[in-house]
Design a protein around this motif. Structure first.
Motif, PDB file in Angstrom:
ATOM      1  N   ALA A 449       0.487  -1.597  -0.067  1.00  9.46           N
ATOM      2  CA  ALA A 449       0.026   0.012   0.245  1.00  9.46           C
ATOM      3  C   ALA A 449       0.859   1.209   0.048  1.00  9.46           C
ATOM      4  CB  ALA A 449      -1.223  -0.110   0.807  1.00  9.46           C
ATOM      5  N   ALA A 450       1.565   1.303   0.884  1.00  3.73           N
ATOM      6  CA  ALA A 450       2.765   2.634   1.332  1.00  3.73           C
ATOM      7  C   ALA A 450       3.617   2.309  -0.161  1.00  3.73           C
ATOM      8  CB  ALA A 450       3.616   2.132   2.120  1.00  3.73           C
ATOM      9  N   LEU A 451       4.124   1.875  -1.103  1.00  3.83           N
ATOM     10  CA  LEU A 451       4.547   1.748  -2.021  1.00  3.83           C
ATOM     11  C   LEU A 451       3.606   2.731  -3.760  1.00  3.83           C
ATOM     12  CD1 LEU A 451       6.740  -1.920  -2.746  1.00  3.83           C
ATOM     13  CD2 LEU A 451       7.798   0.689  -2.066  1.00  3.83           C
ATOM     14  N   ALA A 452       2.093   1.834  -3.658  1.00  4.24           N
ATOM     15  CA  ALA A 452       1.386   2.320  -4.346  1.00  4.24           C
ATOM     16  C   ALA A 452       1.026   3.710  -4.282  1.00  4.24           C
ATOM     17  CB  ALA A 452      -0.006   1.961  -4.289  1.00  4.24           C
ATOM     18  N   ARG A 453       0.300   4.582  -3.032  1.00  3.58           N
ATOM     19  CA  ARG A 453       1.073   5.426  -2.852  1.00  3.58           C
ATOM     20  C   ARG A 453       2.338   6.519  -3.306  1.00  3.58           C
ATOM     21  NH1 ARG A 453      -1.398   3.877   2.474  1.00  3.58           N
ATOM     22  NH2 ARG A 453       1.297   4.497   3.369  1.00  3.58           N
ATOM     23  N   LEU A 454       3.317   6.070  -2.885  1.00  3.14           N
ATOM     24  CA  LEU A 454       4.589   7.206  -3.962  1.00  3.14           C
ATOM     25  C   LEU A 454       4.658   6.616  -5.001  1.00  3.14           C
ATOM     26  CD1 LEU A 454       7.549   5.224  -1.826  1.00  3.14           C
ATOM     27  CD2 LEU A 454       6.756   7.492  -2.053  1.00  3.14           C
ATOM     28  N   ALA A 455       3.905   5.380  -5.513  1.00  7.34           N
ATOM     29  CA  ALA A 455       3.648   5.556  -7.389  1.00  7.34           C
ATOM     30  C   ALA A 455       2.377   6.511  -7.514  1.00  7.34           C
ATOM     31  CB  ALA A 455       3.372   4.510  -8.080  1.00  7.34           C
ATOM     32  N   GLU A 456       1.447   6.720  -6.593  1.00  4.49           N
ATOM     33  CA  GLU A 456       0.954   7.966  -6.786  1.00  4.49           C
ATOM     34  C   GLU A 456       1.304   9.072  -6.682  1.00  4.49           C
ATOM     35  OE1 GLU A 456      -3.239   7.762  -4.841  1.00  4.49           O
ATOM     36  OE2 GLU A 456      -3.194   5.862  -5.217  1.00  4.49           O
ATOM     37  N   GLU A 457       2.239   9.017  -6.312  1.00  2.00           N
ATOM     38  CA  GLU A 457       2.858  10.761  -5.792  1.00  2.00           C
ATOM     39  C   GLU A 457       3.840  10.773  -7.282  1.00  2.00           C
ATOM     40  OE1 GLU A 457       4.851  11.412  -2.020  1.00  2.00           O
ATOM     41  OE2 GLU A 457       2.649  11.208  -1.194  1.00  2.00           O
ATOM     42  N   ASP A 458       4.746   9.795  -7.393  1.00  2.13           N
ATOM     43  CA  ASP A 458       5.219  10.316  -8.612  1.00  2.13           C
ATOM     44  C   ASP A 458       5.760   9.512  -9.401  1.00  2.13           C
ATOM     45  OD1 ASP A 458       8.584  10.601 -10.046  1.00  2.13           O
ATOM     46  OD2 ASP A 458       9.331  10.022  -7.910  1.00  2.13           O
ATOM     47  N   PRO A 459       5.144   9.733 -10.486  1.00  2.00           N
ATOM     48  CA  PRO A 459       5.254   8.784 -12.235  1.00  2.00           C
ATOM     49  C   PRO A 459       6.070   8.595 -12.039  1.00  2.00           C
ATOM     50  CG  PRO A 459       3.831  10.784 -12.412  1.00  2.00           C
ATOM     51  CD  PRO A 459       4.557  11.017 -11.032  1.00  2.00           C
ATOM     52  N   SER A 460       7.221   8.888 -12.150  1.00  2.00           N
ATOM     53  CA  SER A 460       8.887   8.790 -12.257  1.00  2.00           C
ATOM     54  C   SER A 460       9.336   6.831 -11.385  1.00  2.00           C
ATOM     55  CB  SER A 460       9.632   9.468 -12.630  1.00  2.00           C
ATOM     56  OG  SER A 460      10.008   9.676 -11.549  1.00  2.00           O
ATOM     57  N   LEU A 461       8.322   6.778 -10.834  1.00  2.00           N
ATOM     58  CA  LEU A 461       8.278   5.912 -10.234  1.00  2.00           C
ATOM     59  C   LEU A 461       7.376   4.847 -10.965  1.00  2.00           C
ATOM     60  CD1 LEU A 461       9.041   6.639  -6.081  1.00  2.00           C
ATOM     61  CD2 LEU A 461      10.934   5.310  -7.636  1.00  2.00           C
ATOM     62  N   ARG A 462       8.734   3.198 -10.701  1.00  3.40           N
ATOM     63  CA  ARG A 462       7.338   2.328 -11.640  1.00  3.40           C
ATOM     64  C   ARG A 462       7.352   0.714 -10.420  1.00  3.40           C
ATOM     65  NH1 ARG A 462       7.401   3.858 -16.605  1.00  3.40           N
ATOM     66  NH2 ARG A 462       6.974   5.589 -16.100  1.00  3.40           N
ATOM     67  N   LEU A 463       6.241  -0.145 -10.043  1.00  6.65           N
ATOM     68  CA  LEU A 463       5.434  -1.096  -9.237  1.00  6.65           C
ATOM     69  C   LEU A 463       6.104  -2.299 -10.414  1.00  6.65           C
ATOM     70  CD1 LEU A 463       3.948   0.083  -6.055  1.00  6.65           C
ATOM     71  CD2 LEU A 463       6.007  -0.922  -6.600  1.00  6.65           C
ATOM     72  N   ALA A 464       6.382  -3.156  -9.777  1.00 10.21           N
ATOM     73  CA  ALA A 464       6.470  -3.942 -11.065  1.00 10.21           C
ATOM     74  C   ALA A 464       6.626  -5.761 -10.071  1.00 10.21           C
ATOM     75  CB  ALA A 464       7.024  -4.505 -12.083  1.00 10.21           C
ATOM     76  N   THR A 465       6.193  -6.428 -10.607  1.00 16.08           N
ATOM     77  CA  THR A 465       6.338  -7.738  -9.723  1.00 16.08           C
ATOM     78  C   THR A 465       7.096  -8.423 -11.250  1.00 16.08           C
ATOM     79  OG1 THR A 465       4.198  -7.492  -8.505  1.00 16.08           O
ATOM     80  CG2 THR A 465       5.533  -9.839  -8.735  1.00 16.08           C
ATOM     81  N   ASP A 466       7.727  -9.580 -10.463  1.00 14.47           N
ATOM     82  CA  ASP A 466       8.993 -10.147 -11.579  1.00 14.47           C
ATOM     83  C   ASP A 466       8.365 -11.307 -11.416  1.00 14.47           C
ATOM     84  OD1 ASP A 466      10.886 -12.522 -12.116  1.00 14.47           O
ATOM     85  OD2 ASP A 466      12.147 -10.699 -11.969  1.00 14.47           O
ATOM     86  N   PRO A 467       7.291 -11.593 -12.986  1.00 17.43           N
ATOM     87  CA  PRO A 467       6.994 -12.711 -13.077  1.00 17.43           C
ATOM     88  C   PRO A 467       7.655 -14.250 -12.464  1.00 17.43           C
ATOM     89  CG  PRO A 467       8.119 -12.171 -14.822  1.00 17.43           C
ATOM     90  CD  PRO A 467       8.557 -11.189 -14.065  1.00 17.43           C
ATOM     91  N   GLU A 468       8.962 -14.367 -12.571  1.00 19.47           N
ATOM     92  CA  GLU A 468       9.640 -15.822 -12.539  1.00 19.47           C
ATOM     93  C   GLU A 468       9.872 -15.550 -11.004  1.00 19.47           C
ATOM     94  OE1 GLU A 468      13.592 -15.991 -14.448  1.00 19.47           O
ATOM     95  OE2 GLU A 468      12.272 -15.906 -16.725  1.00 19.47           O
ATOM     96  N   THR A 469      10.087 -14.743 -10.036  1.00 20.19           N
ATOM     97  CA  THR A 469      10.387 -14.961  -8.609  1.00 20.19           C
ATOM     98  C   THR A 469       9.249 -14.280  -8.034  1.00 20.19           C
ATOM     99  OG1 THR A 469      11.493 -12.866  -8.962  1.00 20.19           O
ATOM    100  CG2 THR A 469      12.888 -14.356  -9.500  1.00 20.19           C
ATOM    101  N   GLY A 470       8.689 -13.366  -8.440  1.00 20.83           N
ATOM    102  CA  GLY A 470       7.384 -13.511  -7.618  1.00 20.83           C
ATOM    103  C   GLY A 470       8.267 -12.480  -7.179  1.00 20.83           C
ATOM    104  N   GLN A 471       9.186 -11.336  -6.649  1.00 23.99           N
ATOM    105  CA  GLN A 471       9.697 -10.600  -6.412  1.00 23.99           C
ATOM    106  C   GLN A 471       8.840  -9.248  -6.419  1.00 23.99           C
ATOM    107  OE1 GLN A 471      14.142 -10.272  -6.329  1.00 23.99           O
ATOM    108  NE2 GLN A 471      14.419 -10.374  -3.841  1.00 23.99           N
ATOM    109  N   ARG A 472       9.008  -8.431  -5.097  1.00 26.74           N
ATOM    110  CA  ARG A 472       8.145  -6.753  -6.316  1.00 26.74           C
ATOM    111  C   ARG A 472       9.461  -5.986  -6.401  1.00 26.74           C
ATOM    112  NH1 ARG A 472       5.547  -6.127  -1.828  1.00 26.74           N
ATOM    113  NH2 ARG A 472       3.056  -6.470  -2.836  1.00 26.74           N
TER     114      ARG A 472
END
Length: 723
Positions: A449-472
């Motif tokens: 939730a905290a990372l999602a708020r960060l991405a809302e504030e700063d569009p140059s931050l991108r969140l993703a999940t590694d499809p192989e490892t499941g890491q954020r």
């Protein structure tokens, strides 16, 4: 009745005139500079001298108004753009203090999108520095008029002429210095105003300015520089030229009018000087900002970017069409752009620039990105982290609002009956990625939730999940950018996050393509099938055809004739090609610099569809890329390292070991203070992946005396092992 009508008309006209005069007295300005050039100190002195604050804030004490975030005060740098407002000479000045570090260039980009003018601050010793050049080019792209302020004239080695020369040589404008310093370095006490040929001096603590005649020992030089200023302005401005030819001189009033016009058109840049830390030169800077930089009425009307959704029974379906113009008129339909969002757990704060219309508390507005209507519960005048509530805001204002729940950076909020969508700021593509996970498993959802708020504030931050490892994973513009983001999560959300080693964003570039590549897609699994036949030419694009010399991502064309592939299917082919370029054959990295031409194709009367052709294009281009030759690209940075001469050899060797390409090595400026240790400046292109941890390494190799700055320099071929 006639008299009453005349009275009402006159009253309305008077009210309109008053409103327009109020907008003409607004200045929406940004403070731009390289890190440590003194822009936050300039902002603090402006707030103090305008009576907005009653104590001068200091960066080193952590007491500034605009650097209010705990991380900004701990690190001593500006990280987040902060908006403040003040009054000067009957004008309201809305200021945005922007970051100077390259990792936060996206904050500058979003701010410049909504500003009408800017003050570029330069260090009188260093002149134009790497990030000075970067923010200058950003302002140029947005067409933002600028004036320059050469700061820190009280420093040892400070020289106005050298700084002006660096502006001319590196930024290529026509700098016009309108002041002459009185005294040098520690003895700097004031300036000579070359327009009015008067001296402005400040006392010991810089709290008051006194006006007087030009000092006798500077009279000849002031006259010479005034003459040079007249000639330079006359070359660029027809009215000044006519007066110069007729009378042999140019009056101060004509010079001021010409300088305002030249500033607005970008043909020249007015240069002022001073020492913000000692409170010298700020009053003339404010006068120049008011006199030369534009008001909201002086800038071109905003134009809609693309069709916006209509809403409501009375909405005009054509109202959102491309090409709509909105001027800075409170009577026009509301048009506002969100350029900053603070998504705190207690509520969302959306910063707006109003381009047209009037926004009232409690009003319903249309979010043209989502097509939803939102209610504005509160309107706030902003003073960094403090706010004052107001009932309304009008065209030209910069305010914050509470109420909209879905607005993002770049969202247009407008009158529901007159929809419009403005062009949104473009966020830079991330170049550094780290894996992020909560130290305690129980905090995983809280971290998300905290990372999602960060991405809302700063569009140059991108969140993703590694499809192989499941890491954020969290991606950003640099190592410091990500470090600040993770620390913000820890401080504000109370989540301890663990990060992995940073990685850079690689690209795959086409070196040699294929022609006449045939791909047939046929699928039959019951019911309607899928059929598409394509012939593709795939070739590399030459360097230098993209924006600012960068390679473009993708260019598509079709030479099919005779209707062998219908137009709607051609569009589907282009969409499928774009999907294929998201992952290249070398390592699954995005592919850049590709031109695809659809030369032929065939359809089936029953089984062909847009989906079939899109799928065929995606699969076919992937096959074509496997048959082509590609190379791996990695991001590189332009690095400027300043080191003592006795450590130069060690630093050069370290840069070479980091695969750096040395471009130049220059000795320290001749204006360096007497007795200071000799130093040198090294300019190099270094792969970004090799710069992780470089600050610590440089300090160790130079006993803490070395410093460096970086700025993005595009992509360059990477070694095969990088894949």
């Amino acid at each position: 009745m006639r008299t009453d009508t005349t009275t009402v008309t006159s009253t309305t006209a008077a009210a309109t005139s008053t409103t327009h005069a109020a907008i003409a007295a607004v200045r929406n300005l940004g403070i731009l500079a390289h890190v440590d050039a003194g822009k936050t100190t300039v902002t603090e002195r402006i707030l103090y001298l305008t009576g907005t604050t009653h104590k001068r804030g200091e960066v080193h004490d952590g007491t500034t108004v605009t650097d209010f975030d705990p991380q900004e005060r701990d690190r001593g740098i500006t990280i987040f753009a902060a908006a403040v407002s003040c009054a000067w000479a009957g004008h309201r000045i809305n200021l945005i203090d922007t970051p100077g570090h390259v990792d936060f260039a996206d904050e500058v980009e979003r701010s410049l999108r909504v500003l009408d003018g800017a003050v570029a601050v330069f260090d009188a010793v260093a002149g134009v520095e790497p990030q000075s050049e970067s923010v200058w080019r950003q302002a140029e792209r947005h067409g933002v008029p600028r004036i320059a302020f050469v700061n820190k004239l009280d420093r040892a080695g400070a020289d106005l002429d050298t700084a002006v020369a660096s502006i001319r040589e590196r930024l290529h404008p026509r700098p016009l210095a309108v002041q002459l310093p009185i005294g040098t370095e520690e003895s700097f006490t004031g300036v000579v105003d070359l327009l009015r040929l008067r001296a402005l001096t400040w006392d010991g603590d810089g709290t008051a300015a006194a006006e007087g005649p030009v000092p006798a020992h500077l009279a000849d030089e002031a006259a010479t520089r005034r003459r040079a200023l007249e000639e330079a302005v006359a070359e660029l401005n027809p009215e000044a030229l006519e007066e110069f030819c007729t009378h042999g001189t140019v009056t101060a009033a004509t010079l001021a009018t010409a300088l305002r016009e030249l500033t607005r058109t970008g043909e020249a840049v007015v240069v002022l000087c001073g020492s913000a830390y000692r409170n010298r030169g700020i009053e003339p800077l404010l006068d120049a900002a008011v006199a030369y930089l534009p008001s909201p009425l002086d800038v071109p009307p905003v134009r809609s970017a693309d069709p916006a959704p209509s809403t409501g029974a009375g909405a005009d379906p054509a109202a959102g069409g491309t090409g709509q113009l909105r001027t800075a008129d409170p009577e026009q339909p509301l048009t506002a752009l969100a350029f900053k969002v603070v998504a705190a757990p207690t509520g969302r704060l959306t910063y707006l620039r109003l381009y047209a219309g009037t926004l009232h508390k409690g009003a319903t507005v249309l979010d043209t990105t989502t097509g939803r209507t939102e209610r504005v519960a509160r309107i706030l005048r902003v003073m960094a982290d403090r706010h004052t509530e107001t009932d309304h805001a009008r065209a030209g204002d910069i305010v914050a609002v509470i109420g909209p729940k879905t607005a993002r950076v770049g969202t247009t909020l407008c009158d529901p009956d007159h929809p419009i969508r403005l062009e949104a700021p473009v966020s830079a593509e991330p170049v550094v990625t780290v894996a992020v996970e909560a130290r305690r498993a129980a905090d995983t959802d809280k971290l998300a939730a905290a990372l999602a708020r960060l991405a809302e504030e700063d569009p140059s931050l991108r969140l993703a999940t590694d499809p192989e490892t499941g890491q954020r994973t969290l991606s950003g513009l640099g190592e410091l950018h990500l470090e600040v983001a993770v620390e913000k999560v820890r401080r504000e959300a109370g989540v301890e996050a663990v990060t992995g080693a940073p990685t850079v964003a690689l690209r795959e570039a086409l070196v040699e393509g294929v022609t006449g590549f045939v791909y047939r897609h046929a699928k039959q699994d019951g019911g309607a099938g899928q059929f598409a036949h394509l012939v593709l030419d795939v070739r590399p694009l030459p360097q230098g055809t993209g924006r600012e010399g960068a390679e473009p991502d993708f260019v598509f064309a079709s030479t099919v004739t005779g209707g062998r592939v219908p137009r709607e299917y051609v569009q589907a082919v282009e969409a499928g090609c774009r999907e294929a370029l998201a992952e290249g054959p070398l390592g699954g990295h995005p592919v850049t610099g590709v031109a695809v031409t659809l030369t032929d194709g065939a359809t089936h009367p029953k089984d062909s569809s847009e989906l079939a052709f899109r799928t065929a294009a995606r699969l076919g281009l992937r096959e074509a890329l496997r048959a082509s030759r590609l190379r791996l690209l990695e991001p590189v940075a332009e690095v400027t390292v300043t080191v003592p001469e006795d450590a130069l050899g060690t630093v050069l060797g370290d840069l070479a070991a980091r695969r750096g390409h040395i471009q130049a090595t220059t000795p320290a400026r001749a204006t360096a203070p007497a007795g200071a240790p000799a130093s040198a400046q090294v300019n190099a292109l270094v792969p970004l992946a090799e710069l992780f941890g470089y600050a610590t390494r440089l300090r160790g190799r130079t006993q803490g005396r070395g410093t460096f700055t970086t700025r993005p320099a595009g992509y360059a071929p990477a070694p095969a092992a990088a894949a």
